[in-house]
Motif scaffolding. Structure first.
Motif, PDB file in Angstrom:
ATOM      1  N   LEU A  78       0.791  -1.378  -0.028  1.00  0.00           N
ATOM      2  CA  LEU A  78      -0.129   0.059   0.139  1.00  0.00           C
ATOM      3  C   LEU A  78       0.718   1.246  -0.049  1.00  0.00           C
ATOM      4  N   GLY A  79       1.994   1.074   0.326  1.00  0.00           N
ATOM      5  CA  GLY A  79       3.164   2.226   0.452  1.00  0.00           C
ATOM      6  C   GLY A  79       4.230   1.886   1.465  1.00  0.00           C
ATOM      7  N   PRO A  80       4.894   3.054   1.782  1.00  0.00           N
ATOM      8  CA  PRO A  80       6.133   2.682   2.418  1.00  0.00           C
ATOM      9  C   PRO A  80       5.714   2.384   3.718  1.00  0.00           C
ATOM     10  N   TRP A  81       4.643   2.555   4.568  1.00  0.00           N
ATOM     11  CA  TRP A  81       4.269   2.294   5.905  1.00  0.00           C
ATOM     12  C   TRP A  81       3.512   0.950   6.009  1.00  0.00           C
ATOM     13  N   HIS A  82       3.265   0.164   5.004  1.00  0.00           N
ATOM     14  CA  HIS A  82       2.668  -1.265   5.026  1.00  0.00           C
ATOM     15  C   HIS A  82       3.343  -2.102   5.962  1.00  0.00           C
ATOM     16  N   GLY A  83       2.721  -2.595   6.998  1.00  0.00           N
ATOM     17  CA  GLY A  83       3.262  -3.397   7.950  1.00  0.00           C
ATOM     18  C   GLY A  83       3.853  -2.946   9.216  1.00  0.00           C
ATOM     19  N   ILE A  84       3.984  -1.471   9.297  1.00  0.00           N
ATOM     20  CA  ILE A  84       4.686  -0.947  10.412  1.00  0.00           C
ATOM     21  C   ILE A  84       3.877  -0.609  11.721  1.00  0.00           C
ATOM     22  N   PRO A  85       4.151  -0.957  12.698  1.00  0.00           N
ATOM     23  CA  PRO A  85       3.043  -1.119  13.807  1.00  0.00           C
ATOM     24  C   PRO A  85       3.042   0.272  14.667  1.00  0.00           C
ATOM     25  N   ILE A  86       2.088   0.621  14.979  1.00  0.00           N
ATOM     26  CA  ILE A  86       1.853   1.805  15.740  1.00  0.00           C
ATOM     27  C   ILE A  86       0.957   1.493  16.980  1.00  0.00           C
ATOM     28  N   ALA A  87       1.207   2.280  18.229  1.00  0.00           N
ATOM     29  CA  ALA A  87       0.074   2.147  19.281  1.00  0.00           C
ATOM     30  C   ALA A  87      -0.495   3.703  19.427  1.00  0.00           C
ATOM     31  N   ILE A  88      -1.858   3.318  19.888  1.00  0.00           N
ATOM     32  CA  ILE A  88      -2.876   4.288  19.976  1.00  0.00           C
ATOM     33  C   ILE A  88      -3.302   4.556  21.445  1.00  0.00           C
ATOM     34  N   LYS A  89      -3.383   5.981  21.669  1.00  0.00           N
ATOM     35  CA  LYS A  89      -3.528   6.197  23.099  1.00  0.00           C
ATOM     36  C   LYS A  89      -5.427   5.862  23.325  1.00  0.00           C
ATOM     37  N   ASP A  90      -5.508   5.553  24.478  1.00  0.00           N
ATOM     38  CA  ASP A  90      -7.092   5.001  24.671  1.00  0.00           C
ATOM     39  C   ASP A  90      -8.081   6.164  25.006  1.00  0.00           C
ATOM     40  N   ILE A  91      -7.989   7.241  24.312  1.00  0.00           N
ATOM     41  CA  ILE A  91      -9.177   7.945  24.121  1.00  0.00           C
ATOM     42  C   ILE A  91      -9.463   8.047  22.651  1.00  0.00           C
ATOM     43  N   ILE A  92      -8.828   7.242  21.855  1.00  0.00           N
ATOM     44  CA  ILE A  92      -8.817   7.356  20.371  1.00  0.00           C
ATOM     45  C   ILE A  92      -9.700   6.180  19.917  1.00  0.00           C
ATOM     46  N   ASP A  93     -10.906   6.312  19.191  1.00  0.00           N
ATOM     47  CA  ASP A  93     -11.831   5.317  18.891  1.00  0.00           C
ATOM     48  C   ASP A  93     -11.572   4.371  17.785  1.00  0.00           C
ATOM     49  N   ILE A  94     -11.639   3.126  18.000  1.00  0.00           N
ATOM     50  CA  ILE A  94     -11.380   2.078  16.666  1.00  0.00           C
ATOM     51  C   ILE A  94     -12.641   1.523  16.644  1.00  0.00           C
ATOM     52  N   GLU A  95     -13.533   1.352  15.731  1.00  0.00           N
ATOM     53  CA  GLU A  95     -14.581   0.721  15.610  1.00  0.00           C
ATOM     54  C   GLU A  95     -14.592  -0.670  16.005  1.00  0.00           C
ATOM     55  N   GLY A  96     -15.642  -0.984  17.109  1.00  0.00           N
ATOM     56  CA  GLY A  96     -15.712  -2.360  17.452  1.00  0.00           C
ATOM     57  C   GLY A  96     -14.605  -2.552  18.811  1.00  0.00           C
ATOM     58  N   ARG A  97     -13.759  -1.464  19.103  1.00  0.00           N
ATOM     59  CA  ARG A  97     -12.707  -1.832  19.975  1.00  0.00           C
ATOM     60  C   ARG A  97     -13.293  -0.928  21.449  1.00  0.00           C
ATOM     61  N   ILE A  98     -12.876  -1.271  22.505  1.00  0.00           N
ATOM     62  CA  ILE A  98     -13.192  -0.730  23.839  1.00  0.00           C
ATOM     63  C   ILE A  98     -12.359   0.572  23.943  1.00  0.00           C
ATOM     64  N   THR A  99     -12.933   1.647  24.122  1.00  0.00           N
ATOM     65  CA  THR A  99     -12.237   2.909  24.358  1.00  0.00           C
ATOM     66  C   THR A  99     -12.474   3.480  25.885  1.00  0.00           C
ATOM     67  N   THR A 100     -11.754   3.105  26.767  1.00  0.00           N
ATOM     68  CA  THR A 100     -12.037   3.442  28.039  1.00  0.00           C
ATOM     69  C   THR A 100     -11.756   4.840  28.485  1.00  0.00           C
ATOM     70  N   GLY A 101     -10.941   5.703  27.774  1.00  0.00           N
ATOM     71  CA  GLY A 101     -10.677   6.859  28.220  1.00  0.00           C
ATOM     72  C   GLY A 101      -9.942   7.067  29.307  1.00  0.00           C
ATOM     73  N   GLY A 102      -9.188   6.066  29.924  1.00  0.00           N
ATOM     74  CA  GLY A 102      -8.645   5.947  31.160  1.00  0.00           C
ATOM     75  C   GLY A 102      -9.504   5.731  32.377  1.00  0.00           C
ATOM     76  N   SER A 103     -10.790   5.358  32.112  1.00  0.00           N
ATOM     77  CA  SER A 103     -11.610   5.449  33.106  1.00  0.00           C
ATOM     78  C   SER A 103     -12.625   3.856  33.328  1.00  0.00           C
ATOM     79  N   ALA A 104     -12.400   3.640  34.475  1.00  0.00           N
ATOM     80  CA  ALA A 104     -13.061   2.310  34.753  1.00  0.00           C
ATOM     81  C   ALA A 104     -14.461   2.099  34.723  1.00  0.00           C
ATOM     82  N   SER A 105     -15.070   3.574  34.614  1.00  0.00           N
ATOM     83  CA  SER A 105     -16.436   3.679  34.406  1.00  0.00           C
ATOM     84  C   SER A 105     -16.766   3.319  32.925  1.00  0.00           C
ATOM     85  N   ARG A 106     -15.856   3.140  31.783  1.00  0.00           N
ATOM     86  CA  ARG A 106     -15.996   2.999  30.521  1.00  0.00           C
ATOM     87  C   ARG A 106     -15.342   1.634  30.144  1.00  0.00           C
ATOM     88  N   LEU A 107     -15.235   0.683  30.927  1.00  0.00           N
ATOM     89  CA  LEU A 107     -14.652  -0.894  30.407  1.00  0.00           C
ATOM     90  C   LEU A 107     -15.571  -1.378  29.605  1.00  0.00           C
TER      91      LEU A 107
END
Length: 464
Positions: A70-99
């Motif tokens: 797809l380009g020069p970054w195909h296959g390169i991993p990255i980590a995402i801060k847990d206030i950023i949504d990924i459809e179908g994944r849990i976004t806790t926002g660092g809060s136990a109230s949002r598990l």
């Protein structure tokens, strides 16, 4: 290629994958093994998407080998801060109230990276609701700053997990957000590079807001070059974020190697040096000498205010964050970090008059700062007044953002990068603040400095 690919920055990994010297599968296996070894102590990740990430690496490997990269970054991993949504994944926002809060959309920043073929390793820890600069989290856990293997120290927040993950070589780079210093704090205390972008430069669609007038997503990596490359992928107008409209992307790469000769860089006024640790000041002064040796002119300026004044200018953030989180923090049945609850409740007593007056005061101060920086390309400060502190010494009623908050309120951009170590082996950091939408200039200055030094190459003892 180095013997250990995890010691290479992201742009080198990209070259090695493209040249078939490194397989995305081997890279992913090495990262997942490293996470399994070190993260039980470091606690950088909320969740690691190991099975899915490895499948994505296998798919990337097949695509690259078949000539369908797809380009020069195909296959390169990255980590995402847990206030950023990924459809179908849990976004806790660092809060136990949002598990159990499962996202129904994918943030624009993530979608742009995945469209380039990047692979999301997982979600990284954050201060609850991204509201705190020390990096602590009462209920979800505080990441361990890897520069001290024995004493738990402040990792910096709120993008604490992203800072620790990049510093410990658990991810080649990561996404964070900066509302009052939340990228630059962990960059400073974890010994990595982080860019606070200008409001509207990068879309916030799909990112849990704290203060929409101040929230700015940005890249975190070990090198300025990686930060510049990741920033370039993230920036640009997004129809889902009205604030980005009319902000055309400005590629930082053509000017990255132009150096600092002829640039006028402002030093910290003498009055602002009080209360800063001696080792931090020594590293800062050496940084100025390096840049002067590269041809920059280091100049004095007169600020129209003290930088610490911005620490108490919280009305904008408090008003907006209470508007967004008021019902949650008022609900005493929810298990929230007591310090975060207190910070967010502070907005309950502010009126519309208070909020509008704060906005007007900000505009007045922007004009004063622009006048003070006339003829100056960047304002250089230490990123923080101290190195990372033992957690037991933290006063949660205070904030360590003395040198950072002005850039958020005045809608500037700012780059933090490693510039030395204390006698105790803790990283120090240089901040390069430029006018709004001058990210390419800040990156150019930072890259010139980093090319002349080697502080960013050291590995933390807790991850060695």
């Amino acid at each position: 290629m180095t013997n250990d690919p995890l010691l290479s920055p992201a742009h080198i990994l990209s070259w090695d994958v493209a040249a078939r010297r490194l397989s995305p599968v081997d890279l992913m296996d090495a990262l997942l093994a490293r996470i399994a070894t070190y993260d039980p102590k470091l606690h950088a990740f909320v969740e690691v998407y190991a099975p899915e990430a490895r499948l994505a690496a296998e798919a990337a490997d097949m695509a690259i080998r078949s000539g369908h990269a797809l380009g020069p970054w195909h296959g390169i991993p990255i980590a995402i801060k847990d206030i950023i949504d990924i459809e179908g994944r849990i976004t806790t926002g660092g809060s136990a109230s949002r598990l159990n809060h499962r996202a129904t959309t994918t943030a624009t920043v993530v979608r742009r990276l995945v469209n380039q073929g990047m692979i999301v390793l997982g979600k990284t820890q954050t201060v609850e609701f991204a509201c705190g600069a020390w990096g602590t989290n009462q209920h979800m856990g505080t990441p361990w700053n890897p520069w001290d293997a024995r004493t738990p120290r402040t990792p910096g927040g709120s993008s604490s997990g992203s800072g620790v993950a990049v510093a410990a070589r658990l991810a080649p780079w990561a996404l964070g957000t900066d509302t009052g210093g939340s990228i630059r704090m962990p960059a400073s205390w974890c010994g990595i590079t982080g860019l606070k972008t200008t409001i509207g430069r990068i879309s916030t669609h799909g990112i849990l807001p704290l203060s929409p007038s101040l929230d700015t997503p940005g890249p975190m990596a070990r090198t300025v070059r990686d930060v510049a490359l990741l920033y370039d992928l993230l920036q640009g107008p997004d129809p889902l974020d009205p604030v980005t409209r009319g902000r055309q992307a400005t590629d930082p790469m053509p000017t990255l190697e132009h150096g600092v000769r002829g640039l006028r860089l402002a030093r910290l006024p003498a009055a602002e040096r009080t209360g800063v640790e001696a080792d931090v000041l020594d590293a800062y002064d050496r940084s100025l000498a390096v840049l002067a040796g590269l041809g920059a002119e280091i100049v004095d300026i007169t600020l129209p205010f003290r930088l610490v004044d911005f620490v108490s200018m919280t009305q904008i953030m408090q008003s907006e964050s209470y508007f967004l989180r008021g019902p949650t923090v008022e609900d005493r049945s929810l298990k929230l970090d007591e310090f975060v609850r207190s910070r967010l409740l502070a907005g309950a007593g502010l009126s519309a008059t208070d909020y509008l007056a704060a906005l007007r005061h900000r505009d007045e101060m922007k004009l004063l700062m622009e006048a003070a920086l006339t003829g100056v390309h960047a304002f250089l400060t230490p990123s923080t007044a101290t190195a990372a502190m033992p957690l037991q010494e933290v006063d949660q009623k205070t904030t360590p953002t003395r040198f950072m908050r002005f850039a958020n309120i005045l809608e500037m951009c700012a780059l933090s990068l490693p510039n030395g170590f204390t006698a105790g082996g803790l990283p120090t950091s240089l901040q390069i603040a430029c006018g709004g939408y001058q990210e390419a200039l800040a990156l150019r200055i930072g890259h010139a400095y980093q090319q002349a030094t080697g502080w960013h190459d050291r590995i933390p003892p807790a991850a060695a």
